[in-house]
Structure formats: C-alpha cells, structure tokens
Design a protein around this motif. Structure first.
Motif, short mmCIF file in Angstrom:
data_model
loop_
_atom_site.label_atom_id
_atom_site.label_comp_id
_atom_site.label_asym_id
_atom_site.label_seq_id
_atom_site.Cartn_x
_atom_site.Cartn_y
_atom_site.Cartn_z
N ASN A 133 0.79 -1.24 0.07
CA ASN A 133 0.19 -0.25 0.21
C ASN A 133 0.52 1.39 -0.17
OD1 ASN A 133 -3.20 -1.74 0.11
ND2 ASN A 133 -2.08 -1.48 2.29
N ALA A 134 1.85 1.48 -0.72
CA ALA A 134 2.63 2.38 -0.63
C ALA A 134 2.25 3.20 -2.13
CB ALA A 134 4.15 2.01 -1.41
N LYS A 135 2.78 4.47 -1.99
CA LYS A 135 2.39 5.45 -3.35
C LYS A 135 3.50 5.77 -4.13
CE LYS A 135 -1.90 7.38 -1.60
NZ LYS A 135 -2.27 9.00 -1.09
N PHE A 136 3.39 5.98 -5.33
CA PHE A 136 5.01 6.02 -6.32
C PHE A 136 4.25 7.98 -6.54
CE2 PHE A 136 6.35 6.47 -10.09
CZ PHE A 136 7.92 6.33 -9.78
N TYR A 137 5.22 8.74 -6.41
CA TYR A 137 5.01 10.37 -6.78
C TYR A 137 6.26 10.61 -7.51
CZ TYR A 137 1.72 11.05 -2.40
OH TYR A 137 1.02 11.16 -1.65
N VAL A 138 5.76 11.75 -7.94
CA VAL A 138 6.95 12.36 -9.11
C VAL A 138 6.40 14.12 -8.98
CG1 VAL A 138 7.30 13.34 -11.56
CG2 VAL A 138 7.08 10.89 -11.01
N VAL A 139 7.09 15.03 -9.03
CA VAL A 139 6.93 15.64 -7.79
C VAL A 139 8.24 16.64 -9.64
CG1 VAL A 139 7.77 17.36 -6.45
CG2 VAL A 139 7.03 15.62 -5.66
N LEU A 140 8.05 17.61 -9.98
CA LEU A 140 8.31 18.25 -10.87
C LEU A 140 8.91 19.53 -10.21
CD1 LEU A 140 5.87 17.93 -14.43
CD2 LEU A 140 8.34 16.37 -13.77
N PHE A 141 10.28 20.02 -10.35
CA PHE A 141 10.29 21.09 -9.75
C PHE A 141 10.99 21.90 -10.94
CE2 PHE A 141 13.97 18.57 -8.34
CZ PHE A 141 14.46 18.80 -8.31
N GLU A 142 11.71 23.47 -10.58
CA GLU A 142 12.02 24.82 -11.53
C GLU A 142 12.98 24.89 -10.69
OE1 GLU A 142 10.51 26.51 -15.70
OE2 GLU A 142 9.59 26.24 -13.72
N ASP A 143 13.93 26.02 -11.30
CA ASP A 143 14.72 26.74 -10.93
C ASP A 143 15.05 27.81 -11.41
OD1 ASP A 143 17.19 28.14 -10.10
OD2 ASP A 143 18.85 27.24 -10.54
N ARG A 202 6.92 22.79 -9.03
CA ARG A 202 5.48 23.52 -10.58
C ARG A 202 4.61 22.31 -10.91
NH1 ARG A 202 5.96 27.86 -9.64
NH2 ARG A 202 4.52 27.87 -11.35
N ASP A 203 4.43 21.09 -10.57
CA ASP A 203 3.49 19.90 -10.69
C ASP A 203 3.28 18.56 -10.00
OD1 ASP A 203 0.99 19.08 -11.56
OD2 ASP A 203 2.29 18.49 -13.33
N ILE A 204 2.31 18.58 -9.29
CA ILE A 204 2.65 16.53 -9.00
C ILE A 204 2.18 16.01 -9.78
CG2 ILE A 204 2.80 15.61 -6.81
CD1 ILE A 204 2.80 17.88 -5.25
N PRO A 205 1.97 15.44 -10.76
CA PRO A 205 0.92 14.88 -11.17
C PRO A 205 0.26 13.88 -10.06
CG PRO A 205 2.95 14.50 -11.89
CD PRO A 205 3.07 15.34 -11.51
N ALA A 206 -0.56 13.50 -10.29
CA ALA A 206 -1.30 11.93 -9.79
C ALA A 206 -0.44 10.77 -9.34
CB ALA A 206 -2.55 11.56 -10.26
N SER A 229 4.90 22.31 -19.17
CA SER A 229 6.70 22.73 -20.03
C SER A 229 7.45 22.85 -19.03
CB SER A 229 6.02 22.75 -21.03
OG SER A 229 5.70 24.14 -21.13
N GLY A 230 7.28 24.33 -18.20
CA GLY A 230 7.93 25.40 -18.20
C GLY A 230 9.26 25.58 -18.79
N THR A 231 10.74 25.48 -18.09
CA THR A 231 11.85 25.15 -19.73
C THR A 231 12.93 24.51 -19.35
OG1 THR A 231 11.98 28.18 -18.20
CG2 THR A 231 13.74 27.44 -19.44
N ALA A 232 12.08 24.25 -20.06
CA ALA A 232 13.16 22.54 -20.43
C ALA A 232 13.94 22.20 -19.79
CB ALA A 232 13.32 22.03 -22.04
N THR A 233 15.33 23.13 -20.39
CA THR A 233 16.72 23.48 -19.28
C THR A 233 17.10 23.70 -17.65
OG1 THR A 233 16.42 26.00 -19.71
CG2 THR A 233 17.74 24.39 -21.37
N THR A 234 15.99 23.88 -16.91
CA THR A 234 15.67 24.26 -15.80
C THR A 234 14.43 22.89 -15.17
OG1 THR A 234 14.04 25.67 -15.52
CG2 THR A 234 16.58 26.53 -15.66
N ILE A 235 13.68 23.02 -15.48
CA ILE A 235 12.97 21.83 -14.95
C ILE A 235 13.53 20.11 -14.76
CG2 ILE A 235 11.54 20.60 -17.29
CD1 ILE A 235 9.48 21.63 -14.19
N LYS A 236 13.42 19.85 -13.92
CA LYS A 236 13.54 18.60 -12.78
C LYS A 236 12.49 17.68 -12.21
CE LYS A 236 18.36 19.92 -12.45
NZ LYS A 236 19.57 21.39 -11.04
N ALA A 237 13.14 16.51 -12.03
CA ALA A 237 11.80 15.54 -11.18
C ALA A 237 12.35 14.58 -9.89
CB ALA A 237 11.04 14.34 -12.03
#
Length: 165
Positions: free
Chosen positions: A90-100, A111-115, A137-145
């Motif tokens: 019963n764990a949850k898998f997360y992706v968190v997108l962040f930007e500089d 910037r985003d936390i998809p479901a 989409s953000g800025t492709a050069t600064t977006i990370k996950a």
C-alpha cells in the motif's frame, strides 16, 4: 524542494500538499515524510541536521532508477525494485516536478505533482515500472523531477532525482 502556498508561485498541487501536512508557517521542513522542523534559524539548522543524519543512516527499502523526457509536456519513467527482505504494501509512487526559477533563492520551486500511483505492492526482489506524464512544460533547461515511493505510514522509502534522457 520548495512547496509554495498563498503566493504567486503556489499551484493547486502545492496548496494541496500544504493542507495534507497541515503547514502552519514558513519555512516548515518535513524530512522523510514527517519529522517537522519549523523555522530558518541557526537552532532550526541544528535540529534539521540531527534529523537528516538519523534518516540517512537508515538502509533503503527500495531502489529507484528513472529518466525524464521533455517536449510537449513531461514524461517520467521509473523502475522501483524492492531490495529489502520485507514486502512493501500500500505504498504510493510520486513524481514531483520542480524548477530553478533563477532568482530570490527559488532554486527548487515545485511546479507540478502529477497524481500518484496508489496501492503499490512489491514482494522482496520484485520490480515495477511506472510512466507518469504531466502537461507542465516549464523551461526544459531548468525543469527537474524527484521520484519517490512513500510507505503507507508516510515514510519515504527511497527518492531519486530523475535524469533527462
């Protein structure tokens, strides 16, 4: 990562996280899904360091390998492997997108936390692949996950920075 609430950098996803964790002020720092340390003073740094060292001493329960593709949105692909002797349930898998954002110490602005993917179960040695997409989409050069697996008790079992492929 910097989750904003009540300012121009807040998003519905970050407001939801602030509510989930019952954030009462900023800065509020949660380590490993809990372990709240509030404030940004020298004494709060000493508290943070103790918690960080304790959490880093724990062996990881899972291993995560991930990649991120940008362009017309973002897709993160990750493989999670249970490397412990116990089942993960019963764990949850997360992706968190962040930007500089490049100014005013906004280096890790969420910037985003998809479901998340809920009810992740892994037997010892078992692997599972996840594909998570975001329209952000953000800025492709600064977006990370950051990719992580969160146990049902709130503990973060493992996290990794997703590399662009």
């Amino acid at each position: 990562m910097q989750y904003h609430s009540g300012d121009k950098y807040a998003t519905p996803a970050t407001e939801s996280k602030a509510t989930e964790y019952n954030v009462r002020g900023f800065p509020s720092m949660y380590f490993n899904g809990g372990n709240l340390v509030m404030g940004g003073t020298d004494s709060s740094y000493a508290q943070q360091r103790v918690v960080i060292e304790r959490e880093l001493a724990k062996p990881p329960a899972v291993a995560i390998v991930s990649t991120m593709k940008t362009g017309g949105g973002i897709t993160v692909t990750a493989t999670v492997t249970n490397i412990s002797a116990a089942a993960v349930t019963n764990a949850k898998f997360y992706v968190v997108l962040f930007e500089d954002l490049g100014f005013d110490e906004h280096y890790y602005t969420v910037r985003d936390i998809p479901a998340p993917v809920s009810a992740v179960n892994l037997a010892p040695g078992e692997s599972r692949q996840f594909n998570i997409s975001s329209a952000y989409s953000g800025t492709a050069t600064t977006i990370k996950a950051v990719v992580y697996l969160k146990a049902s008790n709130g503990e973060i079992l493992q996290a990794t920075l997703s590399a662009k492929s």
